[in-house]
Design a protein around this motif. Structure first.
Motif, PDB file in Angstrom:
ATOM      1  N   ALA A  90       0.808  -1.117  -0.001  1.00 26.58           N
ATOM      2  CA  ALA A  90       0.043   0.003  -0.019  1.00 26.58           C
ATOM      3  C   ALA A  90       0.692   1.201  -0.199  1.00 26.58           C
ATOM      4  CB  ALA A  90      -1.083   0.072   1.298  1.00 26.58           C
ATOM      5  N   VAL A 294      -4.743   0.206  -3.235  1.00 27.02           N
ATOM      6  CA  VAL A 294      -5.035  -1.154  -3.271  1.00 27.02           C
ATOM      7  C   VAL A 294      -4.411  -1.975  -4.230  1.00 27.02           C
ATOM      8  CG1 VAL A 294      -7.367  -2.738  -3.543  1.00 27.02           C
ATOM      9  CG2 VAL A 294      -7.409  -0.735  -2.450  1.00 27.02           C
ATOM     10  N   GLY A 320       0.477  -1.309  -4.532  1.00 25.70           N
ATOM     11  CA  GLY A 320      -0.665  -1.797  -4.097  1.00 25.70           C
ATOM     12  C   GLY A 320      -0.775  -2.973  -2.976  1.00 25.70           C
ATOM     13  N   TYR A 322      -2.655  -5.530  -3.682  1.00 28.80           N
ATOM     14  CA  TYR A 322      -2.905  -6.834  -4.504  1.00 28.80           C
ATOM     15  C   TYR A 322      -1.284  -7.149  -4.932  1.00 28.80           C
ATOM     16  CZ  TYR A 322      -7.897  -5.905  -4.895  1.00 28.80           C
ATOM     17  OH  TYR A 322      -9.137  -5.852  -4.473  1.00 28.80           O
TER      18      TYR A 322
END
Length: 474
Positions: A90, A294, A320, A322
């Motif tokens: 993040a 994200v 991010g 992910y």
């Protein structure tokens, strides 16, 4: 292994104890030969080795539920590290959104000669890790910024990544506020500052050699007239207009970590500050900030239709939550392997065999280091490894009138600084994911990490030859 209730059972034969390790390396080498080095063959090798370990555990009367429970416990113990991993993802996206990383890249281009980038990376992360006591926090903040500058300059990234890892683990090994420094002292039964002093002979020479190696690594001359940094700098300034506000997220992260606040909340706080700056100062859409947090920073969300170079796109489109998902899959696979070996008794057998082979002080140090490296390689848990191996070997050091600081040094040199050199461990995966360089690519350049064990064994050999090099019991 530290918390699982054990039942009385016959020792596992050595061949079966080694079978999961043999399966891991055989599948890893075979996969690399067929598919090339990469994440997929390594993941399949881990899962295959885990299946072998689970099958041995089943043959010993332990079902899948026990293996699953052991893996769950390992994952629970590693939760703080997992949260840091996610928060770093993040952070990367958010720092791009705020212009923090672009600011640091611009400063790196302006202030650091390409010739000294690797040396600067080592020294900066070493200072940060000594002050903060965290290797991951140092690599994920200062290290990431320096990697961005190196990429913008067109430098080879593996040496810079190796320098970052070396510097980060210099402090993780020696800092009095490092968790691992304290845990290795506890595992050995040594007083903290005596433990740190005793590690200097196997820490300062490798650090000096690393400094010399990184100083000699001089790609600047090769880049003369072809350095793409100036063009990338112009693009970064035009897109982000990096100023002092962009430095605020860095100040939040470095200050919070240095003050010993929990790393994950500090990193998330820094990321949130970065999102606010990206919206209010850079004028980027809030939705693009959420996406950066994200899924990673995306240029088309902040500057749709802008003509940008491929080099800039590769530099800034990253991060991010992910982005860390593949690393979490690897961690789970590694913990399944560790759990299978733990439940089957393989780790017990390997540690006992190493201890049984000890004949003198040199053999004791070598066995300690082999046990530490083996267990941390299988469990990815340096704290548990130091406590378990320390408890197992402590009586043998006392029997030979060796001070516990010798045990602490052997643990630090075989556990703390070797884990990031193993591609399947949590630390190896974290550094590869965070720095964007494969573990096997940066490992040869992580000079401090692989020289530490060498100097530790040399100290033990000196004791065998001259009676000096190891500290006697008081």
């Amino acid at each position: 292994m530290s918390d699982i209730e054990r039942t009385e059972r016959a020792p596992l034969p050595l061949a079966l104890a080694l079978a999961p390790i043999a399966a891991l390396f055989a599948a890893g080498v075979g996969g690399a030969a067929v598919f090339g080095f990469g994440g997929e063959p390594l993941l399949l090798a881990l899962l295959f080795a885990a299946a072998v370990a689970a099958a041995i555990a089943r043959a010993r009367g332990h079902g899948w539920a026990e293996v699953q429970a052991a893996a769950g416990r390992l994952l629970a113990e590693a939760l703080p590290a997992v949260l840091i991993l996610l928060s770093i993802g993040a952070l990367l996206g958010s720092w791009m959104f705020a212009g923090t990383i672009p600011l640091l890249v611009v400063l790196g281009i302006d202030l650091i000669s390409p010739q000294w980038m690797a040396l600067t990376a080592f020294l900066a992360t070493a200072v940060m890790s000594v002050v903060s006591g965290t290797s991951w926090g140092s690599a994920g903040t200062i290290g990431v910024a320096l990697m961005g500058a190196a990429e913008a300059m067109g430098l080879p990234l593996a040496p810079v990544a190796g320098a970052v890892v070396s510097g980060a683990y210099f402090g993780d090994k020696l800092s009095p506020i490092s968790d691992m420094t304290n845990i290795t002292a506890i595992g050995a039964g040594a007083e903290l500052y005596a433990h740190i002093r005793n590690m200097l002979p196997t820490s300062l020479p490798p650090a000096l050699i690393a400094i010399a190696a990184f100083a000699l690594f001089a790609p600047g001359a090769e880049l003369a007239g072809a350095n793409p940094a100036a063009a990338i700098r112009t693009e970064l300034v035009g897109l982000f207009a990096p100023g002092l506000w962009a430095a605020l997220p860095l100040a939040v992260a470095v200050g919070g970590i240095a003050l010993r606040y929990p790393p994950a909340p500090v990193i998330i706080a820094s990321a949130l500050v970065a999102l606010v700056i990206g919206v209010t100062v850079n004028g980027f859409p809030a939705a693009a900030g959420v996406h950066a947090f994200v899924a990673g920073f995306a240029l088309d969300q902040v500057a749709p239709g802008a003509a940008v170079s491929e080099q800039l796109t590769g530099l800034v489109e990253r991060g991010g939550l992910y982005a860390m998902a593949p690393t979490l899959v690897f961690i789970l696979a590694a913990f399944l392997l560790a759990a299978g070996m733990e439940v089957s008794g393989a780790l017990d057998t390997l540690l006992a065999r190493l201890l049984g082979a000890v004949r003198d002080a040199f053999g004791l140090i070598a066995a300690t280091m082999a046990a530490g490296a083996t267990m941390v390689g299988m469990t990815s848990h340096g704290g548990v490894t130091s406590l378990v191996v320390g408890g197992l070997f402590r009586p043998s050091y006392a029997e030979r009138d060796l001070a516990p600081e010798n045990l602490g040094r052997a643990l630090a040199d075989s556990v703390t600084i070797t884990e990031p050199l193993m591609p399947w461990t949590v630390s190896g995966l974290f550094m590869a994911s965070t720095l964007g360089v494969a573990t096997l690519a940066y490992a040869p350049w992580a000079v401090f990490c692989w020289l530490g064990p060498v100097f530790s064994l040399l100290m033990a050999l000196r004791f065998r030859l001259t009676g000096k090099g190891l500290k006697p019991a008081a």
